[in-house]
Structures are given as C-alpha cells and as structure tokens.
Design an enzyme around this catalytic site. Structure first.
Site, PDB file in Angstrom:
ATOM      1  N   ASP A  43      -9.392  22.137-108.585  1.00 13.93           N
ATOM      2  CA  ASP A  43     -10.669  22.637-108.072  1.00 13.93           C
ATOM      3  C   ASP A  43     -10.477  23.204-106.667  1.00 13.93           C
ATOM      4  O   ASP A  43      -9.984  22.513-105.779  1.00 13.93           O
ATOM      5  CB  ASP A  43     -11.682  21.488-108.022  1.00 13.93           C
ATOM      6  CG  ASP A  43     -13.046  21.938-107.539  1.00 13.93           C
ATOM      7  OD1 ASP A  43     -13.905  22.227-108.395  1.00 13.93           O
ATOM      8  OD2 ASP A  43     -13.251  22.008-106.306  1.00 13.93           O
ATOM      9  N   TYR A  48     -12.798  27.302 -99.147  1.00 13.74           N
ATOM     10  CA  TYR A  48     -11.764  26.385 -98.666  1.00 13.74           C
ATOM     11  C   TYR A  48     -10.627  27.149 -97.989  1.00 13.74           C
ATOM     12  O   TYR A  48      -9.835  26.567 -97.245  1.00 13.74           O
ATOM     13  CB  TYR A  48     -11.164  25.544 -99.811  1.00 13.74           C
ATOM     14  CG  TYR A  48     -12.138  24.685-100.582  1.00 13.74           C
ATOM     15  CD1 TYR A  48     -13.441  24.478-100.153  1.00 13.74           C
ATOM     16  CD2 TYR A  48     -11.728  24.056-101.759  1.00 13.74           C
ATOM     17  CE1 TYR A  48     -14.317  23.681-100.888  1.00 13.74           C
ATOM     18  CE2 TYR A  48     -12.595  23.258-102.485  1.00 13.74           C
ATOM     19  CZ  TYR A  48     -13.889  23.088-102.050  1.00 13.74           C
ATOM     20  OH  TYR A  48     -14.740  22.301-102.787  1.00 13.74           O
ATOM     21  N   LYS A  73     -15.151  28.697-106.572  1.00 15.22           N
ATOM     22  CA  LYS A  73     -16.588  28.812-106.255  1.00 15.22           C
ATOM     23  C   LYS A  73     -16.803  29.983-105.310  1.00 15.22           C
ATOM     24  O   LYS A  73     -15.946  30.265-104.463  1.00 15.22           O
ATOM     25  CB  LYS A  73     -17.075  27.522-105.575  1.00 15.22           C
ATOM     26  CG  LYS A  73     -16.529  26.251-106.198  1.00 15.22           C
ATOM     27  CD  LYS A  73     -17.082  24.984-105.589  1.00 15.22           C
ATOM     28  CE  LYS A  73     -16.302  23.778-106.067  1.00 15.22           C
ATOM     29  NZ  LYS A  73     -15.003  23.577-105.391  1.00 15.22           N
ATOM     30  N   HIS A 106     -21.371  28.277-105.315  1.00 10.69           N
ATOM     31  CA  HIS A 106     -21.023  27.098-104.504  1.00 10.69           C
ATOM     32  C   HIS A 106     -22.244  26.341-103.980  1.00 10.69           C
ATOM     33  O   HIS A 106     -22.286  25.118-104.028  1.00 10.69           O
ATOM     34  CB  HIS A 106     -20.119  27.531-103.338  1.00 10.69           C
ATOM     35  CG  HIS A 106     -19.250  26.436-102.807  1.00 10.69           C
ATOM     36  ND1 HIS A 106     -18.028  26.659-102.244  1.00 10.69           N
ATOM     37  CD2 HIS A 106     -19.424  25.101-102.750  1.00 10.69           C
ATOM     38  CE1 HIS A 106     -17.484  25.513-101.871  1.00 10.69           C
ATOM     39  NE2 HIS A 106     -18.323  24.551-102.174  1.00 10.69           N
TER      40      HIS A 106
END
Ligand code: A2P
Length: 274
Positions: A43, A48, A73, A106
């Site tokens: 994931d 990120y 996401k 997200h």
C-alpha cells in the site's frame, strides 16, 4: 482466509504492508523484504512520495507483477472526471507498472466538493482495465451515501483509520451492509504504540505466546477488516504476516473492541485532507 473477494471479483490479500512514512530508499528495502517473506499486498500513495521506491522494491523481489496487489491513492488536485486518469498514469509510471490493482481517492476533501467527479472518473477508468479495482479512503458513511446517490456505484474498498482504540462501528456497519471491504490504516495505532502496551493486549499476547501486535492484527481479521501494518524491521514484518494460524474467542474480540476511545480520536476527514 488469506484473501477477500472484492465486489467485482478480484481477490485482495487480507494483510498488507503499509509504507507511510517511508522514503524511497526505505520503501525499496522494506517492500523487497516483505515480498520475499510472503507479503502480496503493498500500500502506497502519491502523497507518501515513495512510489518510485515501492516500484523498485517490487522489481527487486523477483516475484511476478501479477502475484502482487498494488494499492495507491490520489490527491485532491486530481478530483475531476478526466483528471483521475492523469493521476493514475503518473502513479503507474512512478511504480513502473502498467496497471494498478486498486486506486483510492485518498481523502474526500468535502470543502473542495469534487470527490463525486473523481469517483465518476474512476468508474470509467475501471472499465479500461488500467485499474482493476476502485475505492476510497477516509470516507465517512455520509460521503459514501452521496457517491451511491449520485453515481449508483459504491467503492469496493474503503480504507479508514481503525484500531482497538478507534473501532469505527458506524463506518464498519455501513461497509458490511453495502459490500464494501474495510481496510485498516494505522492498524497498530501508529508509532506511539500505546495499544501494544495496553494491559489486555499484553495479557492476551502472553496467554497465546504471541506478540501484542499479532493479537491486534488478529483482532482486525476477526472483525472482518484487512489491516496494512507498517514496519521497516525484518522481524516485525515477518511477525505481522504470521497471524493466520490462531484465532481469538468471541469474548476476547469483544474485550479488545471495548478499548474503543471513540470517533473523536481519529483524523476528521471533514476537515483534514490533501
Ligand atoms: P517499525 O517500522 O520500527 O517496526 P501502524 O501500522 O499502526 O501505523 O504502526 C506502525 C508503527 O508500529 C511503526 O512505528 C512500526 O515501527 C511499529 N510496528 C510495526 N510492527 C510492529 C510490531 N510487530 N511490534 C511492535 N511495533 C511494530
């Protein structure tokens, strides 16, 4: 069961590797180690900033792409019917793959009020095969109801902050009634690890000769959720996947659920998002 069947027929592993807040280098190592140790769900997210590293880790693992379930996401700048395809293109390029197993919106970002358009775009994108499954993250039942009302289509997965300290019963009931798989982020409660020191968790761990994290992850499985614990440590990575050969009794599950500190303890997706 090590996998759960999504509404459109895909199989999603019940335990995966969360990669926040790893940077590219850390993600590359952790992902390769995790896959070598048996993980099949990774994931990540545009936000990120580690999709390149995740992609390198997947390739370094030597395991075939089609054996691995990749979730990412998209951020709020892509909330638009046509914009989501560009978000998916960019994520797929960074990951070095030609399709995504699961793409999530997200955060709903209700102040921007374009998540319904993003959802319409994802519904169309699934038909192209570029993404195999579509879902949401941090959506409350009210946001999900609006998707259903305006598009007639609900997510296959909703990934929410979920742990013994935040059991999210209203969200989970809504998901269960509507065939939405609940995926748990921060399943161990994050880096503070207060849950892992809770006396009940420590006691159950000692009774079963398991670690507190394994008890908590097993609780997620018992309540029907799919947790994605983050670890960069090889021993903890292995232990976190090793939760399929024991069970918790119903009264133990209920006792862990009673550690709930309520909805006010989670990040509020009506005000936070990116
Ligand atoms: P580390 O990466 O050093 O293992 P969450 O997934 O709930 O966000 O929790 C992640 C945090 O929990 C990280 O700080 C991670 O640190 C730690 N962690 C992950 N697995 C375990 C485990 N099995 N036992 C203790 N701490 C863990």
């Amino acid at each position: 069961m090590r996998t759960v069947t999504l509404r459109h027929g895909g199989e999603m592993p019940r335990v995966g590797l969360g990669t926040w807040p790893m940077d590219d280098a850390e993600a590359e190592t952790a992902v390769a180690t995790a896959i070598a140790g048996g993980y099949r769900l990774i994931d990540t997210a545009e936000n990120y900033g580690n999709e390149d590293g995740v992609g390198r880790g997947i390739r370094a693992s030597g395991v075939a792409r089609d054996q691995i379930f990749i979730t990412t996401k998209l951020n709020k700048r892509w909330h638009g019917v046509d914009l989501v395809a560009e978000a998916v293109n960019r994520s797929a390029d960074r990951l070095g793959v030609d399709y995504l197993d699961l793409i999530l919106i997200h955060w709903p970002n209700p102040a921007q009020d374009r998540y319904v358009e993003a959802w319409q775009g994802l519904i169309a994108l699934r038909d192209t095969g570029r993404v195999r499954a579509i879902g949401t993250s941090n959506f409350k039942p009210a946001h999900l109801r609006r998707l259903e009302k305006e598009t007639g289509v609900l997510p296959e997965v909703n990934q929410i902050e979920l742990s013994p300290f935040a059991t999210r019963t209203a969200s989970r009931s809504y998901h269960d009634e509507n065939g939405i798989v609940t995926e748990s982020w921060s399943p161990l409660g994050g880096s503070a690890n207060r849950i892992l020191r809770a006396p009940l968790i420590v006691e159950l761990a000692a009774r079963r000769d398991r670690s507190p994290a394994q008890i908590v992850l097993r609780w997620h499985l018992e309540i029907g959720a799919a947790p994605i614990p983050k670890s960069s440590n090889p021993e903890r990575l292995a232990a976190n996947l090793d939760v399929f050969d024991f069970a918790l009794a119903p009264q133990e599950v209920a006792a862990i659920s009673a550690l709930d500190r309520g909805e006010s303890t989670v990040v509020d997706s009506d005000s936070f998002g990116h």
